[in-house]
Design a protein around this motif. Structure first.
Motif, PDB file in Angstrom:
ATOM      1  N   ALA A 200       0.838  -0.973  -0.063  1.00 58.15           N
ATOM      2  CA  ALA A 200      -0.116   0.043   0.215  1.00 58.15           C
ATOM      3  C   ALA A 200       0.853   1.274   0.010  1.00 58.15           C
ATOM      4  CB  ALA A 200      -0.953  -0.049   1.228  1.00 58.15           C
ATOM      5  N   CYS A 201       0.315   2.526   0.043  1.00 59.12           N
ATOM      6  CA  CYS A 201       1.066   3.619  -0.103  1.00 59.12           C
ATOM      7  C   CYS A 201       0.909   4.003   1.316  1.00 59.12           C
ATOM      8  CB  CYS A 201       0.194   4.757  -0.783  1.00 59.12           C
ATOM      9  SG  CYS A 201       0.533   4.881  -2.421  1.00 59.12           S
ATOM     10  N   ALA A 202       2.033   4.591   1.863  1.00 63.81           N
ATOM     11  CA  ALA A 202       1.791   5.043   3.297  1.00 63.81           C
ATOM     12  C   ALA A 202       0.936   5.905   3.693  1.00 63.81           C
ATOM     13  CB  ALA A 202       3.250   5.554   3.607  1.00 63.81           C
ATOM     14  N   VAL A 203       0.400   6.587   2.734  1.00 65.45           N
ATOM     15  CA  VAL A 203      -0.870   7.471   2.758  1.00 65.45           C
ATOM     16  C   VAL A 203      -2.130   6.786   3.338  1.00 65.45           C
ATOM     17  CG1 VAL A 203      -2.511   9.007   1.755  1.00 65.45           C
ATOM     18  CG2 VAL A 203      -0.356   9.271   1.478  1.00 65.45           C
ATOM     19  N   SER A 204      -2.154   5.420   2.682  1.00 62.25           N
ATOM     20  CA  SER A 204      -3.447   4.588   3.108  1.00 62.25           C
ATOM     21  C   SER A 204      -3.339   4.119   4.615  1.00 62.25           C
ATOM     22  CB  SER A 204      -3.287   3.187   2.364  1.00 62.25           C
ATOM     23  OG  SER A 204      -3.475   3.712   0.688  1.00 62.25           O
ATOM     24  N   GLU A 205      -1.968   3.718   4.882  1.00 62.25           N
ATOM     25  CA  GLU A 205      -1.942   3.412   6.367  1.00 62.25           C
ATOM     26  C   GLU A 205      -2.121   4.586   7.228  1.00 62.25           C
ATOM     27  OE1 GLU A 205       1.877   1.614   9.022  1.00 62.25           O
ATOM     28  OE2 GLU A 205       2.346   2.832   7.273  1.00 62.25           O
ATOM     29  N   ALA A 206      -1.748   5.570   7.099  1.00 57.19           N
ATOM     30  CA  ALA A 206      -1.862   6.899   7.739  1.00 57.19           C
ATOM     31  C   ALA A 206      -3.552   7.115   8.041  1.00 57.19           C
ATOM     32  CB  ALA A 206      -1.487   8.249   7.413  1.00 57.19           C
ATOM     33  N   LEU A 207      -4.235   6.902   6.956  1.00 58.60           N
ATOM     34  CA  LEU A 207      -5.967   7.099   6.742  1.00 58.60           C
ATOM     35  C   LEU A 207      -6.351   6.170   8.062  1.00 58.60           C
ATOM     36  CD1 LEU A 207      -6.536   7.723   3.155  1.00 58.60           C
ATOM     37  CD2 LEU A 207      -6.675   9.762   4.963  1.00 58.60           C
ATOM     38  N   ASN A 208      -5.945   4.964   8.111  1.00 55.80           N
ATOM     39  CA  ASN A 208      -6.527   4.111   8.903  1.00 55.80           C
ATOM     40  C   ASN A 208      -5.768   3.872  10.223  1.00 55.80           C
ATOM     41  OD1 ASN A 208      -8.314   2.292   6.890  1.00 55.80           O
ATOM     42  ND2 ASN A 208      -6.661   2.411   5.998  1.00 55.80           N
ATOM     43  N   ALA A 209      -5.050   4.783  10.586  1.00 56.98           N
ATOM     44  CA  ALA A 209      -4.361   5.035  11.706  1.00 56.98           C
ATOM     45  C   ALA A 209      -5.185   4.745  12.962  1.00 56.98           C
ATOM     46  CB  ALA A 209      -3.270   6.238  11.873  1.00 56.98           C
ATOM     47  N   ASP A 210      -6.230   5.474  12.678  1.00 56.95           N
ATOM     48  CA  ASP A 210      -7.424   5.502  13.879  1.00 56.95           C
ATOM     49  C   ASP A 210      -8.140   4.458  14.040  1.00 56.95           C
ATOM     50  OD1 ASP A 210      -8.651   5.835  11.460  1.00 56.95           O
ATOM     51  OD2 ASP A 210     -10.304   6.845  12.149  1.00 56.95           O
ATOM     52  N   LYS A 211      -7.971   3.350  13.286  1.00 62.91           N
ATOM     53  CA  LYS A 211      -8.844   2.240  13.599  1.00 62.91           C
ATOM     54  C   LYS A 211      -7.979   1.238  14.403  1.00 62.91           C
ATOM     55  CE  LYS A 211     -10.834   1.924   9.087  1.00 62.91           C
ATOM     56  NZ  LYS A 211     -10.970   1.008   7.706  1.00 62.91           N
ATOM     57  N   PRO A 212      -8.733   0.423  15.320  1.00 60.59           N
ATOM     58  CA  PRO A 212      -8.351  -0.439  16.256  1.00 60.59           C
ATOM     59  C   PRO A 212      -7.000  -1.357  15.517  1.00 60.59           C
ATOM     60  CG  PRO A 212     -10.497  -0.595  16.528  1.00 60.59           C
ATOM     61  CD  PRO A 212     -10.139   0.128  15.364  1.00 60.59           C
TER      62      PRO A 212
END
Length: 507
Positions: A200-212
């Protein structure tokens, strides 16, 4: 020939061709459902159960269960499988005839700490397993499959099989414009630094950072990866406790060629053998006559591609345990009877170590010795090496050639050139540890250890029929082979020739 006989011949040829095509299609379907050894053993077990085989456990008692005419199977570690049919006339000390194969293939596997990121990309740390042609893994849509340990709602732990059926990642090649002249001449990727796939792009990881996230794994794996696993298995990411995951190709298996005469798929080495051995055993169990005196068995081992040295590999106790436990179940209760029965069984048993063989490549024909250059769609290959890289000898090779003759099948011969190293298989390993008479065989294959390998459609049918002939006809053929007695007779004769003559004393 009369028009009727010509028409009958054409009809037979058409039916034979349809049988080949049908088997090839079934083979493709099986392989596509078995991305890992875990899946192969699970799928094989399900098919065996559907055919009437009874699942037994290695840690259970077999003597009350095994009966003449019965069919059984068990697994070890989820990646090795043994199945067998007991002949209705089997007695303690009779032979056990085995088709041996292996469940593993060269692949990329996730490391225990797989999380990796670089230059805005989320990647995965992978380890090379076996001797793969790693350049063939580039620029392909890949996914994940394997075994996952999960926490259950009741607090217990279970193994679940994972197979993500969509593209998840890719290992992109470096464009030609950024390569040096030397790099353009020879593509030699560094296995540690160049095989890490992009997830994935690191952006995708950042967008999901708030998930458990799954903190129980201590940050060893990307939270996004754990969420995908949890979604596939229907559990929370935090319940994913550990896993053994493999990268695999998403392109389905296929037949191709002007006449659909070729079959290409991942993991043909050695899932093709595993599937056909299972079919041969199922057919034998259905067709074996009441007079069948032996046991027909398949033994499918893990870890062949890395030397077989594991608790479930060909160097383990799997084969010797199978011989001992089956034999002892039918031995009398008298002291030492089971030991005596096992010794007799081992001497009367036979192993057909079945793995794929190297077909001659039209663009690299010089790699084969011209008299030992198997071709696709020309029959199963008998593999020989006098330096014991293969276990075939004159007697065991004869058995296969004679079985093929009796069944109307063709066979080919393979031996490496003297200036070429020779690979090996489970054959010599099992032969030296158990004393079983052994022959090494296999269907001819192109691109062995590529992410996609190729065999001939006609060879798939030939391979299956040879295994069926082995299970059904070996006992009768062995009764006609007096190799040991002939050797003894020759030895006695030679001793009498060498013995100096002694004249009787004069009266």
């Amino acid at each position: 020939d009369s028009p009727d006989s010509v028409a009958a011949c054409e009809a037979r040829l058409h039916r034979a061709r349809m049988a080949e095509v049908s088997l090839a299609q079934a083979t493709c379907k099986f392989i596509d459902e078995c991305p890992t050894p875990f899946h192969l053993c699970a799928e094989t077990g399900a098919l065996l159960k559907a055919a009437g085989f009874t699942e037994i456990a290695e840690d259970g008692a077999w003597r009350p269960l095994l009966k003449p005419g019965g069919s059984y199977f068990y697994t070890r570690a989820g990646t090795t499988l043994v199945a067998f049919h007991v002949g209705a006339a089997f007695e303690a000390g009779n032979g056990i005839n085995v088709v041996g194969g292996h469940t593993d293939s060269p692949v990329l596997k996730l490391k225990p700490s797989s999380k990796k990121s670089a230059h805005g990309y989320l990647q995965l740390n992978v380890e090379t397993y076996g001797g793969g042609l790693w350049h063939t893994w580039f620029d392909r849509e890949l996914t994940l499959a394997g075994s996952v340990i999960v926490k259950q709602a009741d607090g217990s732990f279970a193994r679940r099989l994972l197979f993500v059926r969509r593209p998840l990642m890719r290992v992109p090649s470096l464009c030609i414009h950024l390569r040096t002249a030397e790099e353009r001449e020879k593509f030699a990727p560094n296995k540690e630094t160049h095989l890490a796939p992009i997830l994935a792009c690191a952006v995708s990881e950042a967008l999901n950072a708030d998930k458990p996230s799954a903190s129980s794994l201590g940050g060893r794996h990307a939270p996004e990866l754990l969420r995908v696993i949890g979604e596939e298995l229907g559990c929370a990411p935090g319940d994913v406790l550990d896993f053994d995951l493999t990268l695999c190709d998403t392109q389905p298996s296929a037949t191709w060629g002007l006449a659909d005469e070729f079959l290409s798929a991942p993991r043909l080495d050695n899932q093709l053998t595993c599937y056909l051995a299972m079919l041969a055993l199922i057919d034998h169990a259905k067709e074996a006559p009441p007079s069948q005196p032996d046991v027909a068995m398949i033994a499918l081992f893990d870890h062949e591609e890395v030397g077989s040295g594991s608790a479930q590999g060909a160097c383990s106790t799997v084969m010797s345990d199978a011989l001992q436990r089956v034999s002892s179940c039918f031995a009398p209760d008298e002291r030492h009877a089971s030991v005596e029965a096992l010794s007799k069984t081992a001497r009367r048993s036979f192993l057909m170590a079945a793995d794929l063989a190297h077909a001659v490549h039209p663009n690299y024909a010089e790699k084969h010795e011209k008299e030992h250059a198997p071709k696709l769609n020309s029959g199963t290959v008998i593999k020989s090496n006098d330096n014991q890289r293969y276990a075939t000898n004159d007697a065991t090779g004869f058995v296969v050639r004679e079985l093929a003759r009796l069944a109307g099948l063709t066979v080919q011969e393979f031996m490496v050139k003297n200036d070429c190293p020779c690979g090996s298989t489970i054959g010599p390993l099992i032969s030296q540890s158990t004393g079983l008479r052994t022959v090494d065989i296999g269907a001819p294959c192109l691109s062995m250890h590529s992410i996609r390998e190729t065999v001939g459609v006609a060879d798939v049918e030939n391979y299956l029929q040879l295994m069926k002939a082995f299970f059904g006809r070996f006992a009768e053929l062995e009764g006609k082979c007096n190799f040991g007695l002939e050797f003894g007779a020759v030895r006695l004769a030679s001793m009498s020739v060498c013995q100096p003559s002694v004249k009787a004393p004069a009266a």
